[in-house]
Design a protein around this motif. Structure first.
Motif, PDB file in Angstrom:
ATOM      1  N   ALA A 108       0.815  -1.219   0.000  1.00 49.72           N
ATOM      2  CA  ALA A 108       0.000   0.000   0.000  1.00 49.72           C
ATOM      3  C   ALA A 108       0.842   1.260   0.000  1.00 49.72           C
ATOM      4  O   ALA A 108       0.314   2.350  -0.254  1.00 49.72           O
ATOM      5  CB  ALA A 108      -0.935  -0.001   1.215  1.00 49.72           C
ATOM      6  N   SER A 109       2.131   1.149   0.287  1.00 50.60           N
ATOM      7  CA  SER A 109       2.991   2.326   0.328  1.00 50.60           C
ATOM      8  C   SER A 109       4.418   1.918   0.019  1.00 50.60           C
ATOM      9  O   SER A 109       4.802   0.734   0.133  1.00 50.60           O
ATOM     10  CB  SER A 109       2.947   2.984   1.714  1.00 50.60           C
ATOM     11  OG  SER A 109       3.587   2.150   2.679  1.00 50.60           O
ATOM     12  N   LEU A 110       5.213   2.907  -0.372  1.00 51.29           N
ATOM     13  CA  LEU A 110       6.632   2.656  -0.625  1.00 51.29           C
ATOM     14  C   LEU A 110       7.329   2.219   0.661  1.00 51.29           C
ATOM     15  O   LEU A 110       8.238   1.379   0.626  1.00 51.29           O
ATOM     16  CB  LEU A 110       7.293   3.911  -1.186  1.00 51.29           C
ATOM     17  CG  LEU A 110       8.779   3.834  -1.524  1.00 51.29           C
ATOM     18  CD1 LEU A 110       9.077   2.700  -2.489  1.00 51.29           C
ATOM     19  CD2 LEU A 110       9.272   5.166  -2.096  1.00 51.29           C
ATOM     20  N   ASP A 111       6.910   2.751   1.802  1.00 46.18           N
ATOM     21  CA  ASP A 111       7.507   2.354   3.085  1.00 46.18           C
ATOM     22  C   ASP A 111       7.296   0.868   3.363  1.00 46.18           C
ATOM     23  O   ASP A 111       8.218   0.161   3.788  1.00 46.18           O
ATOM     24  CB  ASP A 111       6.931   3.186   4.225  1.00 46.18           C
ATOM     25  CG  ASP A 111       7.444   4.618   4.229  1.00 46.18           C
ATOM     26  OD1 ASP A 111       8.469   4.875   3.572  1.00 46.18           O
ATOM     27  OD2 ASP A 111       6.808   5.469   4.882  1.00 46.18           O
ATOM     28  N   ASP A 112       6.052   0.387   3.130  1.00 48.98           N
ATOM     29  CA  ASP A 112       5.772  -1.042   3.340  1.00 48.98           C
ATOM     30  C   ASP A 112       6.611  -1.899   2.394  1.00 48.98           C
ATOM     31  O   ASP A 112       7.150  -2.943   2.781  1.00 48.98           O
ATOM     32  CB  ASP A 112       4.288  -1.340   3.117  1.00 48.98           C
ATOM     33  CG  ASP A 112       3.399  -0.813   4.237  1.00 48.98           C
ATOM     34  OD1 ASP A 112       3.941  -0.282   5.233  1.00 48.98           O
ATOM     35  OD2 ASP A 112       2.161  -0.921   4.107  1.00 48.98           O
TER      36      ASP A 112
END
Length: 305
Positions: A108-112
């Motif tokens: 869901a995100s670049l961090d994940d």
């Protein structure tokens, strides 16, 4: 399930999983066994991630995503269509070797995404920006952080091409050359020159300025594809160009080359045997005269993942 203790997010210890098999299982049992293990893995990963991730399934794919069900269904349909199209494109070079459905992780995100894929990097590895990656470790799978269907479609085609070629010992540059060419063949919009950051003459000038007797060795060894410096896009572009050149001259000879090329010499021996000319001739056709031959004795020694 037994989980690897060197990973922050759940990753099964696939050696232990395999040790739980009965004696002489048939292919159907193996498929069901590893498919069930993969589903358990994705459930555990969904629980460990911060967003509302959910597992979805289709005939040939398992998907972990935080997308709404309708969007997830479109992703799975895209995966199924891409699988058929890539098989048709690659022919006998493609293989579905292995058991269980293909696993696709859409974060869901670049961090994940970074939190997950960083588990598979060595501490000293640079982390180039990427839209997706095929992780050929344990249970091979691919991951992306793009959930828009247009962007994700390109990632699926590119990484699924890697997955279908993973059984071959081909060098990294050839893997990427295949993936980019298949991607642009099946998704022609990606080859539209109006979408390119550089005009063809500008890209040719950048190639001429970047590649020399030293930097070309990072291309042949695969190091150039794992760095965050300014040569990353040129490595992919050079791989695309010379793979296309090799395939264009004699498709039968090229397929024999692709089936036998190995990463220990960047495919040099296979080029001599199957293509009938030295591998550096492909680079010479793009960059002109130069010291372009692979020199494996100069490459850094890498430890297996």
């Amino acid at each position: 399930m037994v989980w690897r203790d060197d990973m922050a997010l759940p990753v099964p210890d696939w050696h232990v999983v395999g040790a739980g098999l009965p004696t002489d299982p048939d292919d159907r049992f193996l498929h069901d066994y590893y498919d069930a293990a993969a589903m358990d893995w994705l459930d555990a990963l969904a629980d460990a991630l911060p967003s509302a991730y959910r597992q979805y399934g289709a005939d040939d794919f398992l998907l972990l995503s935080a997308q709404p069900p309708r969007e997830a269904a479109l992703v799975l349909r895209t995966c199924e269509q891409a699988l058929r199209a890539i098989h048709e494109r690659l022919g006998s070079l493609a293989s579905d070797v292995g058991y269980g459905r293909y696993v696709v992780l859409v974060f869901a995100s670049l961090d994940d995404y970074d939190a997950y894929v960083s588990q598979y990097r060595n501490e000293d590895d640079e982390a180039p920006m990427s839209s997706g990656v095929f992780i050929d470790a344990g249970y091979g799978h691919f991951a992306s952080w793009h959930d828009g269907l247009d962007e994700l479609e390109a990632v699926v085609v590119h990484e699924l091409t890697h997955a279908l070629l993973a059984h071959l010992p081909m060098p990294h540059w050839l893997h990427e050359g295949f993936a980019v060419n298949v991607e642009q063949t099946l998704l022609p919009r990606l080859a539209d020159p109006r979408l390119a950051l550089y005009r063809p003459d500008e890209m040719a000038a950048r190639h001429a300025a970047w590649w020399n007797a030293t930097t070309i060795q990072t291309f042949w060894s695969g190091e150039a594809f794992h760095t965050a410096n300014g040569g990353l896009d040129m490595a992919y572009d050079l791989a695309r160009i010379i793979t296309g050149l090799a395939a264009r001259e004699d498709e039968v000879a090229f397929r024999a080359f692709a089936a036998t090329a190995t990463d220990d010499d960047a495919g040099a021996a296979a080029a001599d045997n199957a293509l009938g000319y030295p591998l550096e001739h492909l680079v010479q056709a793009v960059l002109g005269d130069g010291d372009w031959a692979p020199r494996p004795e100069t490459w850094p020694v890498t430890e297996p993942a």
